[in-house]
Motif scaffolding. Structure first.
Motif, PDB file in Angstrom:
ATOM      1  N   PRO A 214       0.830  -1.207   0.000  1.00  0.00           N
ATOM      2  CA  PRO A 214       0.000   0.000   0.000  1.00  0.00           C
ATOM      3  C   PRO A 214       0.864   1.256   0.000  1.00  0.00           C
ATOM      4  O   PRO A 214       1.938   1.272   0.588  1.00  0.00           O
ATOM      5  CB  PRO A 214      -0.816  -0.120   1.286  1.00  0.00           C
ATOM      6  CG  PRO A 214      -0.049  -1.052   2.147  1.00  0.00           C
ATOM      7  CD  PRO A 214       0.686  -1.973   1.225  1.00  0.00           C
ATOM      8  N   ARG A 215       0.379   2.259  -0.703  1.00  0.00           N
ATOM      9  CA  ARG A 215       1.105   3.517  -0.777  1.00  0.00           C
ATOM     10  C   ARG A 215       0.929   4.278   0.537  1.00  0.00           C
ATOM     11  O   ARG A 215      -0.124   4.203   1.179  1.00  0.00           O
ATOM     12  CB  ARG A 215       0.576   4.376  -1.928  1.00  0.00           C
ATOM     13  CG  ARG A 215       0.758   3.763  -3.268  1.00  0.00           C
ATOM     14  CD  ARG A 215       2.191   3.917  -3.679  1.00  0.00           C
ATOM     15  NE  ARG A 215       2.385   3.270  -4.978  1.00  0.00           N
ATOM     16  CZ  ARG A 215       3.551   2.925  -5.412  1.00  0.00           C
ATOM     17  NH1 ARG A 215       4.612   3.124  -4.680  1.00  0.00           N
ATOM     18  NH2 ARG A 215       3.687   2.352  -6.581  1.00  0.00           N
ATOM     19  N   ALA A 216       1.911   5.045   0.867  1.00  0.00           N
ATOM     20  CA  ALA A 216       1.839   5.859   2.076  1.00  0.00           C
ATOM     21  C   ALA A 216       1.019   7.105   1.781  1.00  0.00           C
ATOM     22  O   ALA A 216       1.137   7.701   0.708  1.00  0.00           O
ATOM     23  CB  ALA A 216       3.244   6.242   2.524  1.00  0.00           C
ATOM     24  N   HIS A 217       0.166   7.481   2.716  1.00  0.00           N
ATOM     25  CA  HIS A 217      -0.659   8.680   2.571  1.00  0.00           C
ATOM     26  C   HIS A 217      -0.110   9.767   3.477  1.00  0.00           C
ATOM     27  O   HIS A 217       0.439   9.484   4.531  1.00  0.00           O
ATOM     28  CB  HIS A 217      -2.115   8.386   2.958  1.00  0.00           C
ATOM     29  CG  HIS A 217      -2.751   7.337   2.106  1.00  0.00           C
ATOM     30  ND1 HIS A 217      -3.098   7.564   0.795  1.00  0.00           N
ATOM     31  CD2 HIS A 217      -3.083   6.051   2.364  1.00  0.00           C
ATOM     32  CE1 HIS A 217      -3.628   6.472   0.289  1.00  0.00           C
ATOM     33  NE2 HIS A 217      -3.629   5.525   1.230  1.00  0.00           N
ATOM     34  N   ALA A 218      -0.313  10.998   3.047  1.00  0.00           N
ATOM     35  CA  ALA A 218       0.119  12.125   3.871  1.00  0.00           C
ATOM     36  C   ALA A 218      -0.764  12.194   5.116  1.00  0.00           C
ATOM     37  O   ALA A 218      -1.970  11.980   5.048  1.00  0.00           O
ATOM     38  CB  ALA A 218       0.016  13.418   3.076  1.00  0.00           C
ATOM     39  N   LEU A 219      -0.138  12.484   6.224  1.00  0.00           N
ATOM     40  CA  LEU A 219      -0.870  12.565   7.482  1.00  0.00           C
ATOM     41  C   LEU A 219      -1.453  13.962   7.655  1.00  0.00           C
ATOM     42  O   LEU A 219      -0.814  14.965   7.319  1.00  0.00           O
ATOM     43  CB  LEU A 219       0.049  12.256   8.669  1.00  0.00           C
ATOM     44  CG  LEU A 219       0.558  10.825   8.765  1.00  0.00           C
ATOM     45  CD1 LEU A 219       1.522  10.706   9.926  1.00  0.00           C
ATOM     46  CD2 LEU A 219      -0.597   9.868   8.943  1.00  0.00           C
ATOM     47  N   GLU A 220      -2.663  14.030   8.146  1.00  0.00           N
ATOM     48  CA  GLU A 220      -3.281  15.305   8.452  1.00  0.00           C
ATOM     49  C   GLU A 220      -3.005  15.630   9.915  1.00  0.00           C
ATOM     50  O   GLU A 220      -2.743  14.754  10.732  1.00  0.00           O
ATOM     51  CB  GLU A 220      -4.784  15.226   8.225  1.00  0.00           C
ATOM     52  CG  GLU A 220      -5.169  14.936   6.793  1.00  0.00           C
ATOM     53  CD  GLU A 220      -6.663  14.759   6.638  1.00  0.00           C
ATOM     54  OE1 GLU A 220      -7.399  14.972   7.633  1.00  0.00           O
ATOM     55  OE2 GLU A 220      -7.089  14.400   5.550  1.00  0.00           O
TER      56      GLU A 220
END
Length: 109
Positions: A83-89
């Protein structure tokens, strides 16, 4: 003057002759062979320690190879499907636990 029954003067502890103060530079043969045998026994024990340490080292290295192989298998099974890493909010700040300050600190008697 009293004489002993044998006609010799009595001697005490200080008159006993011992080998205490004497130092021989040459070690007797039986002591030398005994020392050699002690050293040979110690050498044998140390060699056993080396063999045991080498065996433990081989076991640890084998485990490292198993771990590396398992990691390679897992990475190969992913085959780029990780899975690709998502930017954290920024986390939302909750109002729980925060109380508005209504008055200053007061002491009443």
């Amino acid at each position: 003057m009293t004489m002993s029954a044998h006609g010799r003067p009595l001697r005490g502890l200080a008159d006993l002759r011992t080998l205490t103060g004497r130092s021989d530079t040459q070690i007797p043969a039986h002591k030398a062979y005994l020392r050699i045998s002690f050293l040979e026994l110690e050498k044998a024990r140390r060699m056993q320690e080396i063999r045991t340490a080498n065996d433990r080292f081989a076991v640890v290295n084998a485990r490292f190879r198993e771990i590396d192989a398992e990691i390679a298998d897992i990475l190969a099974s992913l085959n780029g499907t990780a899975p690709r890493a998502h930017a954290l909010e920024a986390p939302h700040r909750s109002a729980v636990g925060l109380r508005p300050v209504k008055r200053q600190f007061q002491i009443s008697y």
